[in-house]
Design a protein around this motif. Structure first.
Motif, PDB file in Angstrom:
ATOM      1  N   PHE A  28      21.559  15.829  13.748  1.00 19.50           N
ATOM      2  CA  PHE A  28      20.518  16.854  13.891  1.00 19.50           C
ATOM      3  C   PHE A  28      20.648  17.666  15.176  1.00 19.50           C
ATOM      4  CE2 PHE A  28      18.870  13.420  11.282  1.00 19.50           C
ATOM      5  CZ  PHE A  28      18.491  14.119  10.145  1.00 19.50           C
ATOM      6  N   SER A  29      21.634  17.350  15.990  1.00 16.27           N
ATOM      7  CA  SER A  29      21.894  18.047  17.259  1.00 16.27           C
ATOM      8  C   SER A  29      20.718  18.001  18.225  1.00 16.27           C
ATOM      9  CB  SER A  29      22.296  19.503  17.003  1.00 16.27           C
ATOM     10  OG  SER A  29      23.454  19.548  16.201  1.00 16.27           O
ATOM     11  N   LYS A  30      19.929  16.943  18.149  1.00 20.08           N
ATOM     12  CA  LYS A  30      18.843  16.731  19.111  1.00 20.08           C
ATOM     13  C   LYS A  30      18.433  15.272  19.090  1.00 20.08           C
ATOM     14  CE  LYS A  30      15.149  18.361  16.024  1.00 20.08           C
ATOM     15  NZ  LYS A  30      14.005  19.250  15.950  1.00 20.08           N
ATOM     16  N   ASN A  31      17.614  14.884  20.053  1.00 22.23           N
ATOM     17  CA  ASN A  31      17.180  13.503  20.166  1.00 22.23           C
ATOM     18  C   ASN A  31      15.977  13.249  19.259  1.00 22.23           C
ATOM     19  OD1 ASN A  31      17.045  10.857  21.015  1.00 22.23           O
ATOM     20  ND2 ASN A  31      16.558  11.322  23.138  1.00 22.23           N
ATOM     21  N   ALA A  36       3.619   8.154  20.033  1.00 25.27           N
ATOM     22  CA  ALA A  36       2.923   6.886  20.204  1.00 25.27           C
ATOM     23  C   ALA A  36       1.503   7.085  19.699  1.00 25.27           C
ATOM     24  CB  ALA A  36       2.942   6.446  21.658  1.00 25.27           C
ATOM     25  N   GLY A  37       1.282   6.771  18.450  1.00 24.31           N
ATOM     26  CA  GLY A  37       0.004   7.059  17.812  1.00 24.31           C
ATOM     27  C   GLY A  37      -0.031   8.502  17.345  1.00 24.31           C
ATOM     28  N   LEU A  38      -1.117   8.875  16.717  1.00 27.80           N
ATOM     29  CA  LEU A  38      -1.261  10.240  16.202  1.00 27.80           C
ATOM     30  C   LEU A  38      -2.559  10.853  16.675  1.00 27.80           C
ATOM     31  CD1 LEU A  38      -0.129  10.211  12.466  1.00 27.80           C
ATOM     32  CD2 LEU A  38       1.000  11.261  14.406  1.00 27.80           C
ATOM     33  N   SER A  39      -2.478  12.103  17.005  1.00 25.13           N
ATOM     34  CA  SER A  39      -3.662  12.879  17.348  1.00 25.13           C
ATOM     35  C   SER A  39      -3.770  14.010  16.330  1.00 25.13           C
ATOM     36  CB  SER A  39      -3.504  13.461  18.763  1.00 25.13           C
ATOM     37  OG  SER A  39      -4.498  14.431  18.997  1.00 25.13           O
ATOM     38  N   GLY A  40      -4.967  14.233  15.834  1.00 24.32           N
ATOM     39  CA  GLY A  40      -5.168  15.307  14.870  1.00 24.32           C
ATOM     40  C   GLY A  40      -4.782  16.667  15.414  1.00 24.32           C
ATOM     41  N   SER A  41      -4.798  16.813  16.724  1.00 24.72           N
ATOM     42  CA  SER A  41      -4.445  18.098  17.323  1.00 24.72           C
ATOM     43  C   SER A  41      -2.936  18.279  17.488  1.00 24.72           C
ATOM     44  CB  SER A  41      -5.122  18.246  18.689  1.00 24.72           C
ATOM     45  OG  SER A  41      -4.641  17.259  19.576  1.00 24.72           O
ATOM     46  N   ARG A  42      -2.146  17.201  17.268  1.00 26.58           N
ATOM     47  CA  ARG A  42      -0.687  17.317  17.419  1.00 26.58           C
ATOM     48  C   ARG A  42       0.022  16.421  16.411  1.00 26.58           C
ATOM     49  NH1 ARG A  42       4.034  18.065  17.182  1.00 26.58           N
ATOM     50  NH2 ARG A  42       5.411  18.579  18.915  1.00 26.58           N
ATOM     51  N   MET A  43      -0.032  16.842  15.157  1.00 31.00           N
ATOM     52  CA  MET A  43       0.660  16.109  14.109  1.00 31.00           C
ATOM     53  C   MET A  43       2.143  16.480  14.139  1.00 31.00           C
ATOM     54  SD  MET A  43      -1.571  14.249  12.518  1.00 31.00           S
ATOM     55  CE  MET A  43      -0.867  13.872  10.936  1.00 31.00           C
ATOM     56  N   PRO A  44       3.028  15.546  13.804  1.00 29.22           N
ATOM     57  CA  PRO A  44       4.456  15.855  13.760  1.00 29.22           C
ATOM     58  C   PRO A  44       4.828  16.615  12.489  1.00 29.22           C
ATOM     59  CG  PRO A  44       4.093  13.549  13.245  1.00 29.22           C
ATOM     60  CD  PRO A  44       2.766  14.123  13.585  1.00 29.22           C
ATOM     61  N   TYR A  45       5.809  17.499  12.607  1.00 29.26           N
ATOM     62  CA  TYR A  45       6.316  18.263  11.481  1.00 29.26           C
ATOM     63  C   TYR A  45       7.823  18.063  11.399  1.00 29.26           C
ATOM     64  CZ  TYR A  45       1.778  20.440  11.820  1.00 29.26           C
ATOM     65  OH  TYR A  45       0.422  20.644  11.881  1.00 29.26           O
ATOM     66  N   PRO A  46       8.340  17.537  10.275  1.00 33.23           N
ATOM     67  CA  PRO A  46       9.772  17.265  10.179  1.00 33.23           C
ATOM     68  C   PRO A  46      10.651  18.475  10.485  1.00 33.23           C
ATOM     69  CG  PRO A  46       8.643  16.169   8.400  1.00 33.23           C
ATOM     70  CD  PRO A  46       7.617  17.049   9.098  1.00 33.23           C
ATOM     71  N   ASP A  48      10.144  20.916  12.589  1.00 36.72           N
ATOM     72  CA  ASP A  48      10.163  21.217  14.023  1.00 36.72           C
ATOM     73  C   ASP A  48      10.466  19.995  14.881  1.00 36.72           C
ATOM     74  OD1 ASP A  48       9.389  23.835  13.384  1.00 36.72           O
ATOM     75  OD2 ASP A  48       7.264  23.303  13.489  1.00 36.72           O
ATOM     76  N   ASP A  49       9.889  18.877  14.557  1.00 35.60           N
ATOM     77  CA  ASP A  49       9.963  17.689  15.397  1.00 35.60           C
ATOM     78  C   ASP A  49      11.005  16.671  14.936  1.00 35.60           C
ATOM     79  OD1 ASP A  49       7.778  18.521  17.040  1.00 35.60           O
ATOM     80  OD2 ASP A  49       6.413  17.895  15.449  1.00 35.60           O
ATOM     81  N   GLY A  50      11.490  16.820  13.718  1.00 35.57           N
ATOM     82  CA  GLY A  50      12.398  15.828  13.164  1.00 35.57           C
ATOM     83  C   GLY A  50      13.757  15.850  13.810  1.00 35.57           C
ATOM     84  N   PRO A  51      14.389  14.737  13.910  1.00 36.92           N
ATOM     85  CA  PRO A  51      13.870  13.453  13.453  1.00 36.92           C
ATOM     86  C   PRO A  51      12.827  12.902  14.423  1.00 36.92           C
ATOM     87  CG  PRO A  51      16.028  13.149  14.426  1.00 36.92           C
ATOM     88  CD  PRO A  51      15.754  14.616  14.432  1.00 36.92           C
ATOM     89  N   PHE A  52      11.790  12.300  13.860  1.00 36.22           N
ATOM     90  CA  PHE A  52      10.759  11.715  14.712  1.00 36.22           C
ATOM     91  C   PHE A  52      10.379  10.332  14.207  1.00 36.22           C
ATOM     92  CE2 PHE A  52       8.254  14.127  11.573  1.00 36.22           C
ATOM     93  CZ  PHE A  52       7.398  13.150  11.095  1.00 36.22           C
ATOM     94  N   VAL A  53       9.796   9.566  15.124  1.00 37.68           N
ATOM     95  CA  VAL A  53       9.253   8.250  14.810  1.00 37.68           C
ATOM     96  C   VAL A  53       7.818   8.244  15.313  1.00 37.68           C
ATOM     97  CG1 VAL A  53       9.396   5.768  15.241  1.00 37.68           C
ATOM     98  CG2 VAL A  53      11.505   7.124  15.087  1.00 37.68           C
ATOM     99  N   VAL A  54       6.894   7.884  14.439  1.00 38.74           N
ATOM    100  CA  VAL A  54       5.496   7.704  14.823  1.00 38.74           C
ATOM    101  C   VAL A  54       5.218   6.206  14.821  1.00 38.74           C
ATOM    102  CG1 VAL A  54       3.081   8.111  14.222  1.00 38.74           C
ATOM    103  CG2 VAL A  54       4.791   9.895  13.782  1.00 38.74           C
ATOM    104  N   LEU A  55       4.776   5.700  15.948  1.00 37.25           N
ATOM    105  CA  LEU A  55       4.390   4.296  16.027  1.00 37.25           C
ATOM    106  C   LEU A  55       2.881   4.204  15.837  1.00 37.25           C
ATOM    107  CD1 LEU A  55       6.529   3.170  19.090  1.00 37.25           C
ATOM    108  CD2 LEU A  55       7.018   2.833  16.647  1.00 37.25           C
ATOM    109  N   GLY A  56       2.469   3.412  14.879  1.00 34.69           N
ATOM    110  CA  GLY A  56       1.049   3.206  14.652  1.00 34.69           C
ATOM    111  C   GLY A  56       0.452   2.303  15.719  1.00 34.69           C
ATOM    112  N   ASP A  57      -0.817   2.067  15.603  1.00 26.05           N
ATOM    113  CA  ASP A  57      -1.498   1.214  16.571  1.00 26.05           C
ATOM    114  C   ASP A  57      -1.107  -0.248  16.343  1.00 26.05           C
ATOM    115  OD1 ASP A  57      -2.798   3.460  17.563  1.00 26.05           O
ATOM    116  OD2 ASP A  57      -4.399   3.278  16.085  1.00 26.05           O
ATOM    117  N   PRO A  58      -0.858  -0.976  17.421  1.00 26.70           N
ATOM    118  CA  PRO A  58      -0.454  -2.371  17.283  1.00 26.70           C
ATOM    119  C   PRO A  58      -1.647  -3.265  16.949  1.00 26.70           C
ATOM    120  CG  PRO A  58      -0.707  -1.835  19.590  1.00 26.70           C
ATOM    121  CD  PRO A  58      -0.945  -0.559  18.830  1.00 26.70           C
ATOM    122  N   ALA A  59      -1.333  -4.428  16.399  1.00 23.33           N
ATOM    123  CA  ALA A  59      -2.377  -5.408  16.071  1.00 23.33           C
ATOM    124  C   ALA A  59      -1.831  -6.806  16.348  1.00 23.33           C
ATOM    125  CB  ALA A  59      -2.772  -5.280  14.604  1.00 23.33           C
ATOM    126  N   ASP A  60      -2.724  -7.735  16.568  1.00 20.85           N
ATOM    127  CA  ASP A  60      -2.300  -9.122  16.703  1.00 20.85           C
ATOM    128  C   ASP A  60      -3.331 -10.046  16.069  1.00 20.85           C
ATOM    129  OD1 ASP A  60      -4.381  -9.255  18.564  1.00 20.85           O
ATOM    130  OD2 ASP A  60      -3.113  -9.765  20.251  1.00 20.85           O
TER     131      ASP A  60
END
Length: 158
Positions: A28-31, A36-46, A48-60
């Protein structure tokens, strides 16, 4: 282990993983962008932002009678790939993104494993991919189960 410390180690490990970065640069010629989590004001778009990884909230899950602590982390991988595989059989039409999302899921799994503190192991890793009806966007989903075995006398609530 502190839940946020574990999450931070995984977040930073995925963001700095050399193999994942090399894969993204080659295809993809980029990193990779890590959310880290998602904000409604900054959703990822494949696109523009791809490849991307969204990490959800952790649980234990832990309790006073437990000899282990179970952690869980889920995530989403997105990329944009409209090409078709050139090496398919003549009667097979396959988006190149199917192979790429499978590669990405494996690389993210490996990056998570490499980022784990020495006393925590990956107990399971479930994946799914979605190329149906999303145009050139390809999505992968994962759920990671992590396990910390406690030593005798170690307080599971610490």
């Amino acid at each position: 282990m502190n839940l946020y410390a574990l999450y931070s180690a995984i977040r930073d490990g995925v963001a700095q993983d050399a193999q994942l970065a090399a894969w993204a640069a080659a295809r993809f010629s980029k990193n990779v962008t890590v959310f880290a989590g998602l904000s409604g004001s900054r959703m990822p778009y494949p696109d523009d932002d791809g490849p991307f990884v969204v990490l959800g909230d952790p649980a234990d899950r832990r309790g006073m009678e437990d000899s282990t602590i179970d952690y869980e982390l889920s995530g989403w991988i997105g990329l944009s790939c409209g090409r078709m595989r050139a090496d398919s059989l003549p009667n097979v039409i396959e988006p190149a993104g199917i192979e790429q999302i499978a590669q990405a899921l494996t690389l993210v799994r490996d990056a998570i494993c490499a980022a784990l503190p020495g006393d925590i192991v990956l107990s399971n890793f479930e994946t799914a991919a979605d190329t149906l009806g999303a145009g050139d966007q390809v999505h992968g989903y994962f759920q990671a189960g992590l396990l910390e075995r406690l030593t005798i006398g170690q307080d599971p609530l610490d």
